[in-house]
Design a protein around this motif. Structure first.
Motif, PDB file in Angstrom:
ATOM      1  N   TRP A  14     -16.067  -7.721  15.472  1.00 19.71           N
ATOM      2  CA  TRP A  14     -15.145  -7.860  14.357  1.00 19.71           C
ATOM      3  C   TRP A  14     -14.117  -6.738  14.418  1.00 19.71           C
ATOM      4  CZ3 TRP A  14     -17.665  -9.381   9.065  1.00 19.71           C
ATOM      5  CH2 TRP A  14     -18.222 -10.647   9.189  1.00 19.71           C
ATOM      6  N   PRO A  15     -12.921  -6.978  13.883  1.00 21.28           N
ATOM      7  CA  PRO A  15     -11.922  -5.896  13.869  1.00 21.28           C
ATOM      8  C   PRO A  15     -12.405  -4.740  13.007  1.00 21.28           C
ATOM      9  CG  PRO A  15     -11.204  -7.735  12.503  1.00 21.28           C
ATOM     10  CD  PRO A  15     -12.417  -8.216  13.253  1.00 21.28           C
ATOM     11  N   PHE A  16     -12.074  -3.537  13.413  1.00 18.16           N
ATOM     12  CA  PHE A  16     -12.421  -2.371  12.613  1.00 18.16           C
ATOM     13  C   PHE A  16     -11.435  -2.278  11.465  1.00 18.16           C
ATOM     14  CE2 PHE A  16     -12.078   2.136  11.544  1.00 18.16           C
ATOM     15  CZ  PHE A  16     -13.409   2.443  11.319  1.00 18.16           C
ATOM     16  N   THR A  17     -11.942  -2.232  10.234  1.00 17.78           N
ATOM     17  CA  THR A  17     -11.049  -2.227   9.084  1.00 17.78           C
ATOM     18  C   THR A  17     -11.700  -1.493   7.934  1.00 17.78           C
ATOM     19  OG1 THR A  17      -9.765  -3.622   7.565  1.00 17.78           O
ATOM     20  CG2 THR A  17     -11.923  -4.424   8.191  1.00 17.78           C
ATOM     21  N   GLY A  18     -10.874  -0.884   7.104  1.00 17.24           N
ATOM     22  CA  GLY A  18     -11.336  -0.317   5.850  1.00 17.24           C
ATOM     23  C   GLY A  18     -11.995   1.038   5.919  1.00 17.24           C
ATOM     24  N   ARG A  19     -12.115   1.627   7.089  1.00 17.44           N
ATOM     25  CA  ARG A  19     -12.785   2.924   7.205  1.00 17.44           C
ATOM     26  C   ARG A  19     -11.879   3.958   7.882  1.00 17.44           C
ATOM     27  NH1 ARG A  19     -17.294   2.265   3.991  1.00 17.44           N
ATOM     28  NH2 ARG A  19     -18.788   0.764   4.823  1.00 17.44           N
ATOM     29  N   GLU A  20     -10.563   3.799   7.749  1.00 21.00           N
ATOM     30  CA  GLU A  20      -9.659   4.699   8.464  1.00 21.00           C
ATOM     31  C   GLU A  20      -9.845   6.150   8.037  1.00 21.00           C
ATOM     32  OE1 GLU A  20      -8.778   1.843   7.176  1.00 21.00           O
ATOM     33  OE2 GLU A  20      -8.145   0.651   8.912  1.00 21.00           O
ATOM     34  N   ASP A  21      -9.973   6.388   6.735  1.00 16.25           N
ATOM     35  CA  ASP A  21     -10.146   7.769   6.259  1.00 16.25           C
ATOM     36  C   ASP A  21     -11.459   8.361   6.766  1.00 16.25           C
ATOM     37  OD1 ASP A  21      -7.757   7.595   4.942  1.00 16.25           O
ATOM     38  OD2 ASP A  21      -8.634   7.192   2.974  1.00 16.25           O
ATOM     39  N   GLU A  22     -12.535   7.564   6.694  1.00 11.02           N
ATOM     40  CA  GLU A  22     -13.824   8.058   7.163  1.00 11.02           C
ATOM     41  C   GLU A  22     -13.799   8.314   8.670  1.00 11.02           C
ATOM     42  OE1 GLU A  22     -13.342   5.474   5.238  1.00 11.02           O
ATOM     43  OE2 GLU A  22     -14.842   5.304   3.636  1.00 11.02           O
ATOM     44  N   ARG A  23     -13.126   7.426   9.405  1.00  9.06           N
ATOM     45  CA  ARG A  23     -13.025   7.626  10.846  1.00  9.06           C
ATOM     46  C   ARG A  23     -12.318   8.943  11.157  1.00  9.06           C
ATOM     47  NH1 ARG A  23      -9.763   3.187  14.118  1.00  9.06           N
ATOM     48  NH2 ARG A  23      -8.155   3.937  12.667  1.00  9.06           N
ATOM     49  N   GLU A  24     -11.271   9.252  10.395  1.00 11.65           N
ATOM     50  CA  GLU A  24     -10.554  10.498  10.623  1.00 11.65           C
ATOM     51  C   GLU A  24     -11.428  11.700  10.275  1.00 11.65           C
ATOM     52  OE1 GLU A  24      -7.685  12.861  12.024  1.00 11.65           O
ATOM     53  OE2 GLU A  24      -7.813  10.679  12.173  1.00 11.65           O
ATOM     54  N   LEU A  25     -12.245  11.601   9.236  1.00 12.08           N
ATOM     55  CA  LEU A  25     -13.167  12.685   8.897  1.00 12.08           C
ATOM     56  C   LEU A  25     -14.147  12.941  10.033  1.00 12.08           C
ATOM     57  CD1 LEU A  25     -14.081  12.003   5.141  1.00 12.08           C
ATOM     58  CD2 LEU A  25     -12.889  14.005   6.049  1.00 12.08           C
ATOM     59  N   VAL A  26     -14.689  11.859  10.594  1.00 11.86           N
ATOM     60  CA  VAL A  26     -15.639  12.015  11.696  1.00 11.86           C
ATOM     61  C   VAL A  26     -14.937  12.630  12.908  1.00 11.86           C
ATOM     62  CG1 VAL A  26     -17.190  10.807  13.272  1.00 11.86           C
ATOM     63  CG2 VAL A  26     -17.071  10.123  10.877  1.00 11.86           C
TER      64      VAL A  26
END
Length: 575
Positions: A14-26
């Motif tokens: 599935w496309p990665f969506t909705g977690r852009e802020d969390e991804r940047e934190l990681v």
């Protein structure tokens, strides 16, 4: 999305969506002097996918715990360590690893858990540790964040609008009742959601005139569904199973049901299979349990336990009356309506009167696509029903043609419509409660009071009205920081209103941008890609991306998903 070749179906991620802020934190946790992060969350919420996206393109060693290897020392790291090895030797062997991802850390054997803890203490290796809520965690792992060795990131379930984006990517546009049902059944578990969507994809039927498709009927008993519902399907005690099946066909059961065995209820409650609310009504603990139990029941058992038509009608009347009472009290917060949900999910005929009330309740909450879907359900059984037709027209207009051309605010029959259109006039004297306070604050151009009104509207469940009040506050504030806060709240609330567009929201942000940014953002909001925008405006793709990045920074938005309501020609919308 699937690609079919003969008898083989290839399921793509599935496309990665909705977690852009969390991804940047990681990502940031793995840079500079930082030592990593612990990511926690419920099963299936996308933790592994999040960290995989965060480390994409980096040199990262990986390990994972498994239930089968919990008794084998260093089992999770067997592919990274020499044999045999001590804890000291394991730490020394892995101290040269720059980045280490440890997935399913709650399943680690004790030696592996101790190794992870020691690596965190030594600090030479950056660690990404993933655990699942609701399972016992080795003490050496839990001390990573309780002892502040590593920061923790607790993932919440994916927001509704982001989940809908996944559903659309997997099966195309779905009607709101289908999307609601899939979200409700999966309860934030994206793996279960994907399994359900795959199982019902072939059962979807077109919704006339919409381009959407709908799913009605029993829940398919796939292996994943059976696994999630094993706690109820595997119940072998006859009185307990009888109680569960009765709930599946007639929940909630009232507290004064004389033939309910209190001892059985206590056992089921202690095992987290049922819930009892403050009034004593009994419900199944997970939305999936009822549909699965109904699907697994034989025809004779289902016939014995199912509600009679009279009982179903009485229950629907009670739900309809409760919703109408909520509307009269200006309180449209979500409330349980299990009979209506069950009836529409199973594909049964929905009385037009009930459907019209459901549609109005949803529309007042800002759930305009759901309102349209309920109105269509009522019209399916009674095509001539005027109330459902009116609700359908209002809901569709909120998305496709907000308000219609040439609507005069002074000629509206509902005085609150004029307030929403930015022309309160004499509406203050014709309104009461929070709606009168909204009109008064708007007539005074009082930004702080408009924000206060928006907060009260949000608490009462009027999300679209709250978004509009915050948007109106943007122009009323003298303090630029307060205006930015109001804009951020308006954007956040509007994203939850299923694509609703109104004059207040359409004019919310365009005035903050340059002429070129307004042009590009409007095209992006209409669904054009960066390349399509570049071709239309004779610009480079990079230039378009730079303009969008600057525009998003000004608007307090992260991506196109925050801008669905923008329109070049904002018009009025009735309420």
């Amino acid at each position: 999305m699937t690609y079919e070749t003969d008898a083989t179906t290839l399921e793509l991620p599935w496309p990665f969506t909705g977690r852009e802020d969390e991804r940047e934190l990681v990502r940031r946790s793995l840079t500079g002097a930082r030592r990593g992060m612990v990511v926690t969350g419920p099963a299936g919420c996308g933790k592994t996918r999040l960290v995989a996206e965060a480390i994409r393109g980096t040199d990262c060693a990986r390990a994972a715990g498994t239930p089968e290897s919990r008794t084998t020392p260093f089992a999770a790291f067997a592919h990274l360590l020499p044999e045999p090895v001590t804890l000291h030797g394991a730490v020394r062997s892995l101290s040269g690893v720059r980045t280490l991802l440890v997935d399913d850390a709650h399943l680690l054997d004790d030696a592996s858990a101790a190794l992870v803890h020691q690596l965190a203490v030594h600090g030479r290796t950056r660690l990404l540790v993933v655990t699942t809520d609701g399972f016992p965690v080795p003490g050496a792992i839990s001390r990573l964040w309780t002892g502040e060795l590593l920061p923790g990131l607790a993932l919440e379930p994916l927001p509704e609008e982001e989940t809908d984006a996944l559903l659309t990517a997997g099966a195309g546009p779905l009607d709101a009742l289908t999307a609601n049902r899939l979200r409700r059944l999966s309860r934030g578990d994206l793996r279960l959601l994907r399994d359900l969507l795959g199982a019902v994809r072939g059962l979807l039927t077109p919704v006339p005139g919409t381009g959407e498709r709908a799913w009605r009927g029993p829940v398919p008993l796939t292996p994943a569904v059976r696994e999630r519902a094993a706690a109820v399907l595997g119940r072998t005690c006859p009185p307990e199973r009888e109680t569960l099946d009765r709930l599946a066909f007639a929940e909630p059961l009232p507290p004064d049901q004389d033939d309910l065995d209190l001892g059985v209820l206590e056992v089921l409650e202690s095992d987290s299979l049922i819930e009892v609310d403050d009034r004593g009504a009994v419900r199944l603990a997970h939305p999936l349990y009822g549909p699965v139990l109904r699907a697994a029941a034989g025809r004779l058992r289902a016939r014995r336990l199912a509600r009679t038509p009279d009982a179903c009608a009485a229950a629907l009347d009670a739900e309809s009356a409760a919703l109408a009472h909520r509307i009269d009290r200006a309180d449209v917060r979500a409330t349980a309506t299990p009979v209506g949900e069950w009836l529409v999910a199973e594909g049964g005929p929905v009385p037009a009167g009930y459907a019209a009330v459901r549609a109005r309740f949803a529309r007042l909450r800002g759930e305009v696509r759901e309102a349209a879907a309920w109105a269509r359900e009522g019209l399916r059984g009674d095509p001539a029903d005027a109330s459902c037709r009116a609700e359908l027209d209002l809901a569709v207009a909120a998305v496709d043609n907000p308000g219609g051309p040439g609507l005069d605010p002074e000629g509206l029959t509902d005085p609150y419509d004029a307030v929403r259109l930015g022309a309160p006039g004499k509406a203050v004297d014709r309104l009461a409660g929070v709606f009168a306070r909204h009109a008064d604050a708007l007539s005074r151009a009082d930004g702080p009071r408009l924000d206060e009104v928006a907060g009260e509207l949000e608490r009462r469940g009027f999300l679209l009205f709250a978004a509009e009040a915050h948007a109106q506050a943007v122009g009323a504030h003298r303090d630029p920081r307060a205006a930015r806060h109001s804009r951020t709240r308006a954007v956040a609330l509007a994203r939850r209103c299923q694509g609703a567009r109104t004059p207040a929201l359409s004019g919310l942000v365009l005035g903050e941008l340059t002429a070129r940014q307004r042009q590009i953002v409007t095209l992006a909001a209409a669904g054009l890609t960066n390349r399509q925008i570049a071709e239309r405006l004779t610009l480079s793709v990079r230039t378009v991306g730079n303009h969008l990045y600057s525009a998003y920074a000004r608007l307090g938005a992260n991506d196109r998903g925050a801008l669905p309501w923008l329109d070049r020609t904002p018009q009025a919308q009735p309420a």
